[in-house]
Design an enzyme around this catalytic site. Structure first.
Site, PDB file in Angstrom:
ATOM      1  N   GLU A 152       0.681  -1.226   0.115  1.00  0.00           N
ATOM      2  CA  GLU A 152      -0.130  -0.099  -0.047  1.00  0.00           C
ATOM      3  C   GLU A 152       0.981   1.335  -0.181  1.00  0.00           C
ATOM      4  O   GLU A 152       0.704   2.214  -0.551  1.00  0.00           O
ATOM      5  CB  GLU A 152      -0.881   0.090   1.036  1.00  0.00           C
ATOM      6  CG  GLU A 152      -2.061  -1.006   1.117  1.00  0.00           C
ATOM      7  CD  GLU A 152      -1.847  -2.466   1.354  1.00  0.00           C
ATOM      8  OE1 GLU A 152      -2.688  -3.240   1.335  1.00  0.00           O
ATOM      9  OE2 GLU A 152      -0.602  -2.577   1.838  1.00  0.00           O
ATOM     10  N   HIS A 204     -10.060  -5.452  10.101  1.00  0.00           N
ATOM     11  CA  HIS A 204     -10.673  -5.463   8.923  1.00  0.00           C
ATOM     12  C   HIS A 204     -12.159  -4.677   8.993  1.00  0.00           C
ATOM     13  O   HIS A 204     -12.914  -4.797   8.282  1.00  0.00           O
ATOM     14  CB  HIS A 204     -10.978  -6.677   8.132  1.00  0.00           C
ATOM     15  CG  HIS A 204      -9.699  -7.454   7.820  1.00  0.00           C
ATOM     16  ND1 HIS A 204      -8.674  -7.876   8.538  1.00  0.00           N
ATOM     17  CD2 HIS A 204      -9.067  -7.629   6.576  1.00  0.00           C
ATOM     18  CE1 HIS A 204      -7.743  -8.389   7.826  1.00  0.00           C
ATOM     19  NE2 HIS A 204      -8.059  -8.363   6.555  1.00  0.00           N
TER      20      HIS A 204
END
Length: 331
Positions: free
Chosen positions: A65, A134
């Site tokens: 990322e 998450h």
């Protein structure tokens, strides 16, 4: 707002349409991220785009990322308009240097000579049984940083119009989509339209209490408003749509009208979006309020994997109903 009788599409379809239309309109727009091409993201939001635009404009990246967000910042500085896909909002932790220290500062530090017209799309929201890493809603982090704009759509109509505006904006924009809303349907015009950033939307008018809600909490607030109707309390529901820029005036005027306000957000309540919006209302409508501005956010705990525990950590229509009833003196 869309007119009654228009076609209905899902939240995911609205996002996909916005991206496809902007990619057709402007060859500088491209998408990059993990599993965005053939897989179409884990939520299948981008399914079909690689078939139309090819792997040069829908780019599957390595699992880094920090790396591909840095690539996007550089590409935006040199004239492209990248859309970065971060599949889970929790993973924005890996992009904070690129977004908070680079993208947000370039225009200022270059004396206005450079700009970073990029969009970061990511998710928020719990109740999907995805556990602590998450399931977080971290939009307050980016809202805190000067130079970044932060968007939280609550309907398919808003998702499409706001995303098109974000892609055309000259500044870095973080676009948060609640992962539990992708299948939600709503009316969306087929023709081109945009929604300006920094303009709140009154989703429901009322007289007795103002409920300011973000993202999926708008739907929670609307359900609570229906319940409040049954006991004679008229609730106004306002969606800021963007936490920055923030339409402070609309929020303040609503609170002045109803004399009571509640702020509902799925992010952590401590030092969060609810605190900022409550402060704005308290300062702007102080002499019109009949009671303190109430805040409802996620509990200050990691999101549990256990379904009953997870459900207990985030606001729901019952918790909003009870706070509104108490604030209106009906407890």
């Amino acid at each position: 707002m869309p007119e009654i009788g228009q076609r209905e599409i899902t939240f995911a379809e609205a996002v996909r349409e916005a991206l496809a239309e902007e990619m057709r309109r402007d060859s500088r727009v491209y998408i990059l991220g993990e599993d965005v091409a053939e897989a179409g993201t884990p939520f299948k939001v981008l399914s079909g785009l690689v078939e139309e635009f090819g792997i040069e404009r829908v780019v599957d990246t390595p699992i880094s990322e920090a790396g591909f967000t840095g690539v996007a910042v550089g590409a935006a500085m040199t004239g492209m308009r990248p859309v970065v896909d971060i599949m889970f909002g929790d993973f924005v932790t890996l992009t904070m240097d690129q977004m908070a220290n680079q993208a947000a500062k370039v225009h200022y530090m270059s004396g206005g000579k450079w700009k970073v017209p990029m969009v970061m799309r990511t998710t928020l929201g719990a109740a999907r049984r995805s556990a602590a890493q998450h399931s977080q809603s971290l939009h307050a982090w980016f809202s805190h940083v000067p130079g970044l704009k932060v968007v939280l759509p609550s309907t398919p109509y808003d998702a499409k119009g706001l995303l098109k505006t974000a892609i055309r904006d000259e500044n870095p924009v973080i676009f948060f989509e609640d992962k539990m809303m992708y299948k939600m349907k709503g009316p969306v015009p087929a023709e081109d339209y945009t929604i300006p950033l920094g303009v709140a939307d009154v989703k429901r008018e009322g007289r007795d209490v103002s409920i300011v809600a973000t993202s999926s909490m708008v739907q929670v607030a609307l359900e609570a408003a229906k319940m409040l109707d049954e006991i004679g309390i008229s609730a106004e529901v306002i969606d800021p749509r963007t936490t920055w820029p923030l339409d402070e005036q609309t929020l303040i005027e609503s609170a002045k009208k109803t004399s009571r306000a509640i702020v509902v957000d799925e992010g952590y309540a401590r030092y969060g979006v609810t605190a900022e919006i409550a402060a704005v209302i308290a300062e702007g409508a102080f002499y019109n309020l009949d009671g303190p501005v109430r805040r409802i956010g996620a509990m200050h705990v990691p999101i549990p994997f256990s379904p009953p525990l997870e459900d207990a950590t985030v606001p729901n229509e019952n918790s909003v109903f009870e706070v509104a009833r108490e604030l209106c003196g009906r407890a």
